[in-house]
Design an enzyme around this catalytic site. Structure first.
Site, PDB file in Angstrom:
ATOM      1  CG  HIS A   1      -2.694   9.267   8.305  1.00 46.08           C
ATOM      2  ND1 HIS A   1      -2.197   8.035   7.985  1.00 46.08           N
ATOM      3  CD2 HIS A   1      -2.580  10.024   7.173  1.00 46.08           C
ATOM      4  CE1 HIS A   1      -1.812   8.031   6.722  1.00 46.08           C
ATOM      5  NE2 HIS A   1      -2.040   9.227   6.206  1.00 46.08           N
TER       6      HIS A   1
ATOM      7  CB  CYS B   1       0.352   1.583   7.963  1.00 46.56           C
ATOM      8  SG  CYS B   1      -1.278   1.629   7.212  1.00 46.56           S
TER       9      CYS B   1
ATOM     10  CD  GLU C   1      -1.894  11.096   3.204  1.00 52.32           C
ATOM     11  OE1 GLU C   1      -1.430  11.447   2.108  1.00 52.32           O
ATOM     12  OE2 GLU C   1      -1.205  10.502   4.072  1.00 52.32           O
TER      13      GLU C   1
ATOM     14  CB  CYS D   1      -5.395   5.747  11.987  1.00 52.42           C
ATOM     15  SG  CYS D   1      -4.856   6.400  10.398  1.00 52.42           S
TER      16      CYS D   1
ATOM     17  CG  ASP E   1       1.452   5.239   6.860  1.00 45.87           C
ATOM     18  OD1 ASP E   1       0.614   4.366   7.149  1.00 45.87           O
ATOM     19  OD2 ASP E   1       1.170   6.450   6.804  1.00 45.87           O
ATOM     20  CB  SER E   2      -1.404   4.194   3.493  1.00 51.59           C
ATOM     21  OG  SER E   2      -1.801   5.080   4.524  1.00 51.59           O
TER      22      SER E   2
HETATM   23  N1  DGL Z   1      -1.850   5.358   8.413  1.00 54.90           N
HETATM   24  C1  DGL Z   1      -2.798   4.333   8.160  1.00 54.90           C
HETATM   25  C2  DGL Z   1      -3.111   3.528   9.418  1.00 54.90           C
HETATM   26  O1  DGL Z   1      -2.409   3.614  10.401  1.00 54.90           O
HETATM   27  C3  DGL Z   1      -4.121   4.665   7.553  1.00 54.90           C
HETATM   28  C4  DGL Z   1      -4.384   5.645   6.547  1.00 54.90           C
HETATM   29  C5  DGL Z   1      -5.085   5.103   5.346  1.00 54.90           C
HETATM   30  O2  DGL Z   1      -6.327   4.920   5.347  1.00 54.90           O
HETATM   31  O3  DGL Z   1      -4.380   4.863   4.369  1.00 54.90           O
HETATM   32  O4  DGL Z   1      -4.042   2.785   9.410  1.00 54.90           O
END
Ligand code: DGL
Length: 478
Positions: free
Chosen positions: A191, A81, A160, A189, A18-19
Site C-alpha cells: 500500500h 502483499c 484504503e 507494505c 492483495d488484501s
Molecule cells: N498490502 C498489504 C501488505 O503489503 C497490507 C495491508 C493490510 O494491512 O492489509 O502488507
C-alpha cells in the site's frame, strides 16, 4: 546459416493477490514492464486490513484468494502483499504447482544493493514486522546489517480511504528513524508506494525508498524467461481482470487512477470462505502424468491442485494384497491419504470373463506371471478359452475407484463395460486386453476404437463419472 530458435509461449494470465488496493502498485509495474502479459488481480478490500490479524487467519484468507484465482488457470502467482507473503508464502509454494513469488525477498535484495552504510529501515504492517521475515531475509544475505523496523498500520487506512492522508501522522510514524542513520527505507507494505511522495518529503532525499513491487516484477520477468512462461509478443490490448471482495465502484476509482487506465472493469466477488489449505491437494495414485491431466481438468476448476505419485518419489509401492478390486483400490488410496494427509484417488481395474467365473479379475495384469506382459496375458486367455463358442465368451471390464480422505470415510464408485472375448486379437490402439475385447455395438475391439472414443465409454470413465456424482451429492469438496 541462421539458427532457428524455437520459442515457446504461454498466454495464460499471471495472478496477483492483495488484501486491498496495495497490490495495484505491483500490478502497475507488471503492466509497465511486461505488456504482453495478462493480469488477473484480486483484492480482499472487504476484509482489509490484514496487518493486525493473526498469521493463521491471514493464511486462510490468502488461500481463499488463491482458490478464487485458480479458476482462471494462472501460470504464476504473485503474492502482492507483504503481510500475506510473511504468513503464507512457504505453504503456498508447497501446495501450488505453479511458480509463486512473494514481495519480501525482492525488496530485501534491492535494499542491500541500495544501502551504502548498511543501515536499513523497514516500514510495514504489524503482521509483517512481527513475522521478522524482513530481518531474516536481510540478515541471511548480509549479517552485518542494522535493521530498524516500524509498523505503520495507519498508513494502510489512509490508502484504503478509511482516514484522510495526514502528513503530521505520517511524520510521527516515521520519527522512529530520526536517530537511526538509515540510508535506505523498505516500503514493506504494497500500500505504501501510494504514499511515496509524502514519505519521500519526510525522509529527505538522502534516504532511498525501496518499492518492493518494482523489484518483484523484475523477478517475475526473470522467472517467465527461466521457465519459458512468457506470453507471445503482441500489440493487442490484453484482457486484464480485476476483482474485489469490496465495493467495485470504489475499487475502480482507485485502480483506474493509479494505473492510469479508464477502461478497466472491476467485478465484485464473494469468496468461498473456509477453504482449508491442507485439503487443497488431490493425489492421483498413479505414475501416469496423462491420467493426472484428466483429473486436473475436473478438480482444477474448484481450486484443487492435482498431483501424482511422480511428485512423491519417496512413497513406496503399496502392495495389492486385497482379494477384490475395492480392497486393492482402498488399500492404496487409504494408506497414502493417511501418510500424506491429503485426498487420494486410486483405482483398480481388470477383465472378468464369465466362462472363467470372473477370472482373471484382480489378477488381470499379472495373469501370465511377472513381469507383467500384455501379449502373454492375451495368449494365455485365448489358449484357455480355446474353442469356447462365441455366446459363452461374454466378459466385462470392471473398474473400482476409491477416493480416500485423511479425515472421513472413503467414497467408492464402480464402472463396467460389457463385451466378449474375440477369437483373435485385433487393433493396435489401447492396452491390456483391449485387442481381444470385442464390443458388438461398435463391431470393433477396444483396441480398434480409438483413444478418444474409448475414453468416452470406458469402465474407468464410467467409474469416475459415478465418483463425481457422489462427491457432488455428498457436498464433499464444494
Ligand atoms: N498490502 C498489504 C501488505 O503489503 C497490507 C495491508 C493490510 O494491512 O492489509 O502488507
Amino acid at each position: 546459416m541462421q539458427k532457428e530458435v524455437n520459442v515457446v509461449y504461454d498466454n495464460r494470465p499471471i495472478g496477483f493477490i492483495d488484501s486491498g488496493f496495495g497490490g495495484l502498485t505491483v500490478v502497475k509495474q507488471a503492466l509497465k514492464q511486461l505488456p504482453n502479459e495478462t493480469v488477473i488481480f484480486i483484492g480482499d478490500s472487504a476484509r482489509c486490513p490484514y496487518g493486525p490479524r493473526p498469521s493463521e487467519e491471514v493464511t486462510q484468507f490468502t488461500f481463499e484468494l488463491v482458490n478464487y484465482l485458480q479458476q482462471y488457470d494462472i501460470k504464476m502467482l504473485v503474492v502482492a502483499c507483504n503481510t500475506a507473503t510473511a504468513a503464507a508464502l512457504p505453504l503456498l509454494k508447497e501446495y501450488l504447482d505453479i511458480p509463486v513469488l512473494g514481495v519480501i525477498l525482492p525488496g530485501a535484495r534491492a535494499a542491500i544493493k541500495a544501502s551504502q552504510n548498511d543501515n536499513i529501515g523497514v516500514i510495514a504492517t504489524q503482521g509483517t514486522i512481527s513475522s521478522q521475515f524482513y530481518d531474516h531475509a536481510l540478515k541471511a544475505k548480509k549479517p552485518s546489517l542494522h535493521i530498524w523496523n516500524k509498523a505503520c498500520p495507519s498508513l494502510v487506512d489512509m490508502v484504503e480511504g478509511k482516514t484522510n492522508v495526514d502528513m503530521t501522522k505520517i511524520a510521527t510514524e516515521l520519527s522512529t528513524f530520526k536517530d537511526s542513520n538509515i540510508d535506505t527505507l523498505i516500503l514493506g507494505c504494497t500500500h505504501f508506494p501510494m504514499l511515496k511522495r509524502e514519505i519521500e518529503s519526510i525522509m529527505g532525499e538522502d534516504v532511498t525508498l525501496i518499492d518492493s513491487g518494482v523489484e518483484t516484477i523484475n523477478d517475475v520477468s526473470a522467472f517467465l524467461d527461466y521457465f519459458n512462461l512468457s506470453a507471445s509478443p503482441t500489440t493487442q490490448p490484453k484482457q486484464h481482470r480485476f476483482f474485489t471482495t469490496g465495493d467495485a465502484t470504489e475499487f475502480k476509482k482507485v485502480a483506474a487512477s493509479w494505473l492510469g487506465r479508464r477502461d478497466l472493469t472491476v467485478e465484485s466477488v464473494t469468496l468461498n470462505e473456509g477453504v482449508n489449505p491442507m485439503k487443497k491437494t488431490i493425489l492421483i495414485a498413479t505414475k501416469n502424468a496423462g491420467k493426472a491431466k484428466e483429473f486436473q481438468a475436473i478438480f482444477g476448476k474448484q481450486g484443487y491442485t492435482v498431483k501424482t505419485l511422480l511428485d512423491y518419489p519417496e512413497i513406496e509401492d503399496v502392495e495389492e494384497t486385497g482379494v477384490t478390486f475395492e480392497e486393492n483400490a482402498r488399500l492404496k488410496a487409504e494408506t497414502i491419504a493417511k501418510l500424506l494427509n491429503v485426498m487420494v484417488i486410486s483405482d483398480d481395474s481388470g477383465l472378468c470373463v464369465d466362462f472363467l467365473d470372473g477370472a482373471p479379475g484382480i489378477y488381470s495384469a499379472r495373469y501370465a506371471g511377472e513381469p507383467k506382459n500384455d501379449a502373454r496375458n492375451i495368449a494365455k486367455l485365448l489358449a484357455i478359452l480355446g474353442e469356447v463358442p462365441e455366446e459363452k465368451r461374454t466378459a466385462k471390464f470392471h473398474c473400482t475407484v476409491v477416493m480416500a480422505f485423511p479425515d472421513r470415510e472413503s467414497i467408492v464408485a464402480t464402472g463396467e463395460l460389457f463385451g466378449r472375448i474375440a477369437p483373435i486379437p485385433k487393433g493396435d490402439g489401447g492396452f491390456g486386453y483391449d485387442p481381444v475385447f470385442f464390443l458388438a455395438e461398435y463391431n470393433k475391439t477396444a483396441a480398434e476404437l480409438g483413444t478418444e472414443m474409448k475414453n468416452k465409454i470406458s469402465h474407468r470413465k464410467l467409474a469416475i463419472d459415478a465418483l463425481m456424482r457422489q462427491i457432488e451429492s455428498e457436498g464433499v469438496l464444494w
